[in-house]
Write a protein that holds these residues in place. Structure first.
Motif, PDB file in Angstrom:
ATOM      1  N   LEU A 182       0.704   4.659  -2.867  1.00 59.96           N
ATOM      2  CA  LEU A 182       0.667   5.271  -2.617  1.00 59.96           C
ATOM      3  C   LEU A 182       1.824   6.397  -3.049  1.00 59.96           C
ATOM      4  O   LEU A 182       1.318   7.369  -3.284  1.00 59.96           O
ATOM      5  CB  LEU A 182       0.186   5.991  -1.301  1.00 59.96           C
ATOM      6  CG  LEU A 182      -1.310   4.955  -0.935  1.00 59.96           C
ATOM      7  CD1 LEU A 182      -1.260   5.096   0.134  1.00 59.96           C
ATOM      8  CD2 LEU A 182      -2.326   5.229  -1.838  1.00 59.96           C
ATOM      9  N   LEU A 201       0.637  -1.401  -0.255  1.00 59.26           N
ATOM     10  CA  LEU A 201       0.114   0.054   0.269  1.00 59.26           C
ATOM     11  C   LEU A 201       1.232   1.059   0.193  1.00 59.26           C
ATOM     12  O   LEU A 201       0.299   2.030  -0.588  1.00 59.26           O
ATOM     13  CB  LEU A 201      -1.043  -0.018   1.044  1.00 59.26           C
ATOM     14  CG  LEU A 201      -1.861   1.146   1.574  1.00 59.26           C
ATOM     15  CD1 LEU A 201      -2.974   1.157   0.256  1.00 59.26           C
ATOM     16  CD2 LEU A 201      -2.416   1.014   2.387  1.00 59.26           C
ATOM     17  N   VAL A 227      -9.377   7.591   1.985  1.00 58.45           N
ATOM     18  CA  VAL A 227      -7.492   7.376   2.179  1.00 58.45           C
ATOM     19  C   VAL A 227      -7.373   8.476   0.558  1.00 58.45           C
ATOM     20  O   VAL A 227      -6.394   8.903   1.177  1.00 58.45           O
ATOM     21  CB  VAL A 227      -6.832   6.048   1.943  1.00 58.45           C
ATOM     22  CG1 VAL A 227      -6.083   6.227   1.311  1.00 58.45           C
ATOM     23  CG2 VAL A 227      -6.935   5.193   3.368  1.00 58.45           C
ATOM     24  N   SER A 228      -7.691   8.263  -0.061  1.00 62.09           N
ATOM     25  CA  SER A 228      -7.088   8.911  -1.630  1.00 62.09           C
ATOM     26  C   SER A 228      -8.050  10.252  -1.350  1.00 62.09           C
ATOM     27  O   SER A 228      -7.819  11.098  -1.544  1.00 62.09           O
ATOM     28  CB  SER A 228      -7.892   7.819  -2.730  1.00 62.09           C
ATOM     29  OG  SER A 228      -9.363   7.698  -2.896  1.00 62.09           O
ATOM     30  N   ILE A 280      -5.746   5.420   6.703  1.00 70.26           N
ATOM     31  CA  ILE A 280      -4.766   4.101   6.508  1.00 70.26           C
ATOM     32  C   ILE A 280      -4.886   3.411   7.082  1.00 70.26           C
ATOM     33  O   ILE A 280      -4.731   2.427   6.848  1.00 70.26           O
ATOM     34  CB  ILE A 280      -3.548   5.107   5.839  1.00 70.26           C
ATOM     35  CG1 ILE A 280      -3.357   6.214   5.143  1.00 70.26           C
ATOM     36  CG2 ILE A 280      -2.006   4.377   5.350  1.00 70.26           C
ATOM     37  CD1 ILE A 280      -2.528   6.975   4.358  1.00 70.26           C
ATOM     38  N   SER A 293      -7.757   1.375   7.055  1.00 67.50           N
ATOM     39  CA  SER A 293      -7.881   0.080   5.621  1.00 67.50           C
ATOM     40  C   SER A 293      -7.118  -1.261   5.985  1.00 67.50           C
ATOM     41  O   SER A 293      -7.592  -1.990   5.627  1.00 67.50           O
ATOM     42  CB  SER A 293      -7.455   1.294   4.215  1.00 67.50           C
ATOM     43  OG  SER A 293      -6.551   1.559   4.787  1.00 67.50           O
ATOM     44  N   SER A 342      -4.328   2.556  -3.279  1.00 66.87           N
ATOM     45  CA  SER A 342      -5.236   1.997  -2.228  1.00 66.87           C
ATOM     46  C   SER A 342      -5.857   0.478  -2.679  1.00 66.87           C
ATOM     47  O   SER A 342      -5.817  -0.412  -2.235  1.00 66.87           O
ATOM     48  CB  SER A 342      -6.133   3.057  -1.880  1.00 66.87           C
ATOM     49  OG  SER A 342      -5.672   4.261  -1.239  1.00 66.87           O
ATOM     50  N   ALA A 362     -11.218   3.132   1.767  1.00 71.98           N
ATOM     51  CA  ALA A 362      -9.614   3.433   0.640  1.00 71.98           C
ATOM     52  C   ALA A 362     -10.282   4.792   0.269  1.00 71.98           C
ATOM     53  O   ALA A 362      -9.683   5.267  -0.426  1.00 71.98           O
ATOM     54  CB  ALA A 362      -9.477   2.176  -0.909  1.00 71.98           C
TER      55      ALA A 362
END
Length: 212
Positions: free
Chosen positions: A29, A25, A166-167, A74, A77, A144, A163
């Protein structure tokens, strides 16, 4: 197959262990983040008064809020990438940016205002915000999902939604360097709507991509 060849095959299988989800991950990223940053620089750019704006606490607050979303997301996840994981004991981490925004809005309300509340809420870049954050989130969302595919999430839609957070959090951090609307009311409204859109896309994609 003779015995020696079988032994060599078993040893080779044992040596080729799956890479940890966190490592995959992180690498994904780190590859996607410059892509999203390039999208920002090629289209919108950094706000001209960036250095001056850094002295405005509400400008700085935007980065605190977006990172307070991305970093816990993060961690969650990665937690959900394990088959035995439950969201129950970690979901409250996602309230951190909400609390920070609440404090920011309260602080802004205490200051003498030169602009009406609705003007600060609507801002001047709401349409750009609603477009830029989801678009810049796409490379990060793909990264992700690629990372989480190396795990074994038992709730793929929820893992995909996280996810998406996160993004969205990372993309919003990039976008904040362009955005000239510094009011916490603007962030609470438009950044949140943009993040919700990305979260919905992540849930839909995760329900298919992360299913095993």
């Amino acid at each position: 197959m003779d015995t020696d060849r079988l032994i060599r095959t078993l040893v080779a299988d044992n040596d080729s262990r799956a890479r940890p989800v966190g490592l995959v991950l992180a690498r994904a990223l780190l590859i996607a983040l410059p892509v999203s940053a390039a999208m920002l620089l090629a289209t919108l750019g950094i706000r001209p008064d960036f250095m001056t704006a850094m002295h405005n606490p509400f400008f700085d607050l935007k980065f605190v809020v977006t990172l307070a979303l991305a970093v816990p997301a993060i961690a969650i996840s990665l937690h959900l990438s394990r088959p035995e994981a439950s969201l129950r004991d970690k979901a409250w981490w996602l309230l951190l940016p909400v609390g920070i925004l609440g404090l920011g809005i309260s602080g802004e309300m205490m200051l003498p205002q030169r602009l009406p509340m609705m003007t600060r809420l609507v801002g001047s870049n709401s349409k750009v915000c609603m477009t830029a954050i989801p678009l810049m989130s796409l490379p990060l969302l793909i990264a992700s999902l690629v990372g989480l595919r190396h795990g074994a999430p038992t709730r793929p839609a929820i893992a995909g939604a996280i996810a998406g957070l996160v993004s969205a959090g990372l993309a919003a951090t990039l976008y904040a360097s362009h955005c000239t609307d510094d009011s916490p009311l603007f962030v609470a409204t438009w950044y949140t709507i943009a993040a919700a859109l990305v979260t919905a896309v992540g849930a839909l994609a995760g329900s298919r991509v992360l299913r095993f």
